[in-house]
Motif scaffolding. Sequence first.
Motif, PDB file in Angstrom:
ATOM      1  N   LEU A  43       0.876  -1.178   0.000  1.00  0.00           N
ATOM      2  CA  LEU A  43       0.000   0.000   0.000  1.00  0.00           C
ATOM      3  C   LEU A  43       0.906   1.219   0.000  1.00  0.00           C
ATOM      4  CD1 LEU A  43      -2.601  -1.069   2.752  1.00  0.00           C
ATOM      5  CD2 LEU A  43      -2.798  -1.318   0.258  1.00  0.00           C
ATOM      6  N   LYS A  44       1.344   1.631  -1.180  1.00  0.00           N
ATOM      7  CA  LYS A  44       2.376   2.657  -1.262  1.00  0.00           C
ATOM      8  C   LYS A  44       1.925   4.003  -0.693  1.00  0.00           C
ATOM      9  CE  LYS A  44       5.812   2.134  -3.173  1.00  0.00           C
ATOM     10  NZ  LYS A  44       7.115   1.551  -2.697  1.00  0.00           N
ATOM     11  N   ASP A  45       0.618   4.296  -0.778  1.00  0.00           N
ATOM     12  CA  ASP A  45       0.160   5.635  -0.391  1.00  0.00           C
ATOM     13  C   ASP A  45      -0.479   5.677   0.995  1.00  0.00           C
ATOM     14  OD1 ASP A  45       0.851   6.347  -2.994  1.00  0.00           O
ATOM     15  OD2 ASP A  45      -1.154   5.839  -3.737  1.00  0.00           O
ATOM     16  N   ALA A  86       9.586  -9.432   4.818  1.00  0.00           N
ATOM     17  CA  ALA A  86       9.481  -8.150   4.113  1.00  0.00           C
ATOM     18  C   ALA A  86      10.038  -8.289   2.710  1.00  0.00           C
ATOM     19  CB  ALA A  86      10.251  -7.073   4.868  1.00  0.00           C
ATOM     20  N   HIS A  87       9.491  -7.476   1.809  1.00  0.00           N
ATOM     21  CA  HIS A  87      10.053  -7.353   0.470  1.00  0.00           C
ATOM     22  C   HIS A  87      10.653  -5.958   0.327  1.00  0.00           C
ATOM     23  CE1 HIS A  87      10.695  -8.101  -3.774  1.00  0.00           C
ATOM     24  NE2 HIS A  87      10.601  -6.788  -3.830  1.00  0.00           N
ATOM     25  N   LEU A  88      11.925  -5.886  -0.027  1.00  0.00           N
ATOM     26  CA  LEU A  88      12.614  -4.604  -0.157  1.00  0.00           C
ATOM     27  C   LEU A  88      13.120  -4.399  -1.568  1.00  0.00           C
ATOM     28  CD1 LEU A  88      14.763  -4.509   3.120  1.00  0.00           C
ATOM     29  CD2 LEU A  88      12.431  -3.649   2.752  1.00  0.00           C
ATOM     30  N   GLY A  89      12.967  -3.167  -2.041  1.00  0.00           N
ATOM     31  CA  GLY A  89      13.540  -2.789  -3.320  1.00  0.00           C
ATOM     32  C   GLY A  89      14.937  -2.235  -3.146  1.00  0.00           C
ATOM     33  N   THR A 139       0.150  -1.324 -13.066  1.00  0.00           N
ATOM     34  CA  THR A 139       0.137  -1.261 -11.598  1.00  0.00           C
ATOM     35  C   THR A 139       1.269  -0.403 -11.065  1.00  0.00           C
ATOM     36  OG1 THR A 139      -0.845  -3.458 -11.545  1.00  0.00           O
ATOM     37  CG2 THR A 139       0.159  -2.681  -9.497  1.00  0.00           C
ATOM     38  N   LYS A 140       2.380  -0.384 -11.780  1.00  0.00           N
ATOM     39  CA  LYS A 140       3.561   0.346 -11.309  1.00  0.00           C
ATOM     40  C   LYS A 140       4.273   0.939 -12.525  1.00  0.00           C
ATOM     41  CE  LYS A 140       8.072  -0.636  -9.218  1.00  0.00           C
ATOM     42  NZ  LYS A 140       8.200   0.341  -8.150  1.00  0.00           N
ATOM     43  N   ASP A 141       4.929   2.055 -12.325  1.00  0.00           N
ATOM     44  CA  ASP A 141       5.727   2.634 -13.388  1.00  0.00           C
ATOM     45  C   ASP A 141       7.082   1.916 -13.390  1.00  0.00           C
ATOM     46  OD1 ASP A 141       6.821   4.212 -15.331  1.00  0.00           O
ATOM     47  OD2 ASP A 141       7.167   5.933 -14.005  1.00  0.00           O
TER      48      ASP A 141
END
Length: 216
Positions: A43-45, A86-89, A139-141
């Motif tokens: 939930l990015k926002d 967790a998933h991390l970029g 869904t994502k840029d």
Amino acid sequence: MAAAQNDCRLYLVTPPRIDLARFPDDLARTLDAGDCACLQLRLKDAPPGELRRAIDALRPVAQSRGVAFLLNDDAALAKETGCDGAHLGQEDGDHAAARALLGEMTLGITCHDSRHLAMRAGEMGADYVAFGAFFPTTTKDAQHQAETDLLEWWSSIFEIPCVAIGGITAANCAPLVTAGADFLAVVGAVWNHPDGAPEGLRAMNAAIAAAPGPAR
Ligand SMILES: Cc1ncc(COP(=O)(O)OP(=O)(O)O)c(N)n1
Ligand SMILES: Cc1nc(C(=O)O)sc1CCOP(=O)(O)O
Ligand SMILES: [Mg+2]
């Protein structure tokens, strides 16, 4: 029953925005429709309070069904709130510190289309590496485009599981399974399915099951 042709499994990511009044029930119905290895809350926002409420509402829905519950972007919050990992970029903080903090919990790392990033993540102790985007996605840029030879290369050399993400649907996923993806991560293929998310999950399960596995 016919033997499975491959060991690939579905990795579900939440829609970017959810209505907490109804999404827990939608999620339960969707997970009850078939096989799903894990759910990533993305939930990015969402403001911090809303994110915590979402974790509290959705984590039991997933975990009670044997579906691992991973949090996007924030290893400390994942640990504090009882997530499975967790998933991390690449821009999501210090991966080594997250690895130490999470201990036995799952840590997945975005590696885009990069062999170098994937090997670095593997050496650092990632539980899986994620490659993408394989197909156009709304869904994502997504700034990177991955090809199936990356999955073939990774899975033929390394034991660490690899996740494919980006625009994956029941119609286009077979080559990714055959190339060696251990998990297919999807948003739209399930949540935007015209016949509803449970049907989307069933369609992904069927497409994965029908795909030829890697020639090993
Ligand atoms: C399974 C999986 N793979 C890749 C991503 C993308 O992570 P990141 O690059 O940090 O981008 P955001 O998701 O934070 O926008 C992912 N979330 N999950
Ligand atoms: C969250 C995310 N990460 C990507 C990457 O390439 O790293 S693509 C993506 C969006 C995946 O959603 P959909 O299945 O609807 O395309
Ligand atoms: Mg991120």
